[in-house]
Design a protein around this motif. Structure first.
Motif, PDB file in Angstrom:
ATOM      1  N   GLU A   2      61.428  39.483  64.675  1.00 54.68           N
ATOM      2  CA  GLU A   2      61.154  38.931  65.957  1.00 54.68           C
ATOM      3  C   GLU A   2      61.605  37.392  65.965  1.00 54.68           C
ATOM      4  OE1 GLU A   2      57.665  39.517  68.129  1.00 54.68           O
ATOM      5  OE2 GLU A   2      57.310  41.495  67.520  1.00 54.68           O
ATOM      6  N   SER A   3      61.436  36.713  64.956  1.00 54.03           N
ATOM      7  CA  SER A   3      61.691  35.325  64.989  1.00 54.03           C
ATOM      8  C   SER A   3      63.245  34.999  65.267  1.00 54.03           C
ATOM      9  CB  SER A   3      61.180  34.641  63.837  1.00 54.03           C
ATOM     10  OG  SER A   3      61.823  35.453  62.581  1.00 54.03           O
ATOM     11  N   ASP A   4      64.073  36.140  64.817  1.00 53.71           N
ATOM     12  CA  ASP A   4      65.415  35.799  65.027  1.00 53.71           C
ATOM     13  C   ASP A   4      65.721  35.973  66.579  1.00 53.71           C
ATOM     14  OD1 ASP A   4      65.840  35.652  62.467  1.00 53.71           O
ATOM     15  OD2 ASP A   4      66.789  37.982  62.243  1.00 53.71           O
ATOM     16  N   ILE A  10      73.142  25.955  64.737  1.00 56.66           N
ATOM     17  CA  ILE A  10      73.604  24.477  65.362  1.00 56.66           C
ATOM     18  C   ILE A  10      74.938  24.068  64.361  1.00 56.66           C
ATOM     19  CG2 ILE A  10      72.818  21.991  65.907  1.00 56.66           C
ATOM     20  CD1 ILE A  10      71.303  24.467  67.194  1.00 56.66           C
ATOM     21  N   GLY A  11      75.968  23.737  64.946  1.00 51.81           N
ATOM     22  CA  GLY A  11      77.172  23.384  64.218  1.00 51.81           C
ATOM     23  C   GLY A  11      77.699  21.921  64.759  1.00 51.81           C
ATOM     24  N   GLY A  50      73.293  23.922  60.759  1.00 57.81           N
ATOM     25  CA  GLY A  50      71.749  24.373  60.429  1.00 57.81           C
ATOM     26  C   GLY A  50      71.357  25.445  61.293  1.00 57.81           C
ATOM     27  N   PHE A  51      70.140  25.543  61.474  1.00 61.01           N
ATOM     28  CA  PHE A  51      69.243  26.537  62.325  1.00 61.01           C
ATOM     29  C   PHE A  51      68.143  26.047  62.734  1.00 61.01           C
ATOM     30  CE2 PHE A  51      72.049  28.733  59.341  1.00 61.01           C
ATOM     31  CZ  PHE A  51      72.868  29.849  60.010  1.00 61.01           C
ATOM     32  N   VAL A  81      73.723  34.771  64.278  1.00 60.68           N
ATOM     33  CA  VAL A  81      74.069  36.163  64.050  1.00 60.68           C
ATOM     34  C   VAL A  81      73.651  36.491  62.709  1.00 60.68           C
ATOM     35  CG1 VAL A  81      76.050  37.746  64.097  1.00 60.68           C
ATOM     36  CG2 VAL A  81      75.816  35.896  65.712  1.00 60.68           C
ATOM     37  N   PRO A  82      72.933  37.468  62.353  1.00 63.89           N
ATOM     38  CA  PRO A  82      72.626  37.759  61.059  1.00 63.89           C
ATOM     39  C   PRO A  82      73.974  38.363  60.218  1.00 63.89           C
ATOM     40  CG  PRO A  82      71.138  38.997  62.607  1.00 63.89           C
ATOM     41  CD  PRO A  82      72.585  38.245  63.213  1.00 63.89           C
ATOM     42  N   ARG A  83      73.949  38.061  59.031  1.00 66.41           N
ATOM     43  CA  ARG A  83      74.964  38.027  58.221  1.00 66.41           C
ATOM     44  C   ARG A  83      75.404  39.657  58.055  1.00 66.41           C
ATOM     45  NH1 ARG A  83      74.140  34.712  52.485  1.00 66.41           N
ATOM     46  NH2 ARG A  83      74.890  32.814  53.436  1.00 66.41           N
ATOM     47  N   ASP A  84      74.503  40.527  58.441  1.00 69.64           N
ATOM     48  CA  ASP A  84      74.915  42.037  58.504  1.00 69.64           C
ATOM     49  C   ASP A  84      75.542  42.207  59.582  1.00 69.64           C
ATOM     50  OD1 ASP A  84      73.233  41.789  56.283  1.00 69.64           O
ATOM     51  OD2 ASP A  84      71.686  42.862  57.240  1.00 69.64           O
ATOM     52  N   ASP A  85      75.482  41.524  60.659  1.00 69.65           N
ATOM     53  CA  ASP A  85      76.102  41.996  61.934  1.00 69.65           C
ATOM     54  C   ASP A  85      77.439  41.062  62.283  1.00 69.65           C
ATOM     55  OD1 ASP A  85      73.781  43.371  62.265  1.00 69.65           O
ATOM     56  OD2 ASP A  85      73.125  42.086  63.874  1.00 69.65           O
TER      57      ASP A  85
END
Length: 87
Positions: A2-4, A10-11, A50-51, A81-85
């Motif tokens: 959920e926290s995702d 942030i680039g 960062g994030f 975007v999660p690495r998996d996706d």
């Protein structure tokens, strides 16, 4: 996870910007759960991105729509975007 839902990439972050400054800036929009600047493992130097994780995912939608300038640099805010996706 959920926290995702409230997590933003942030680039374009200045090398002078630290996590506290990032958290302070984005806390103007809502409650920041986490603020992380990615660093080079060997040198410890910031990698320029960062994030941010907001407690309320609705806040992240509003943040994406606006322009942000932190420490004199225009930074880009996008949904993380999660690495998996990523492909």
């Amino acid at each position: 996870m959920e926290s995702d839902l409230g997590k933003l990439f942030i680039g374009g972050i200045s090398w002078d910007t630290d996590e506290e400054r990032l958290r302070d800036y984005f806390s103007n929009y809502g409650d920041v759960v986490e603020a992380v600047i990615m660093r080079d493992r060997a040198t410890g130097r910031a990698r320029g991105f960062g994030f941010i994780v907001f407690a309320d995912p609705c806040v992240s939608e509003r943040v994406i729509m606006e322009k942000h300038i932190i420490d004199g640099r225009t930074v880009e805010a996008k949904k993380a975007v999660p690495r998996d996706d990523q492909q």
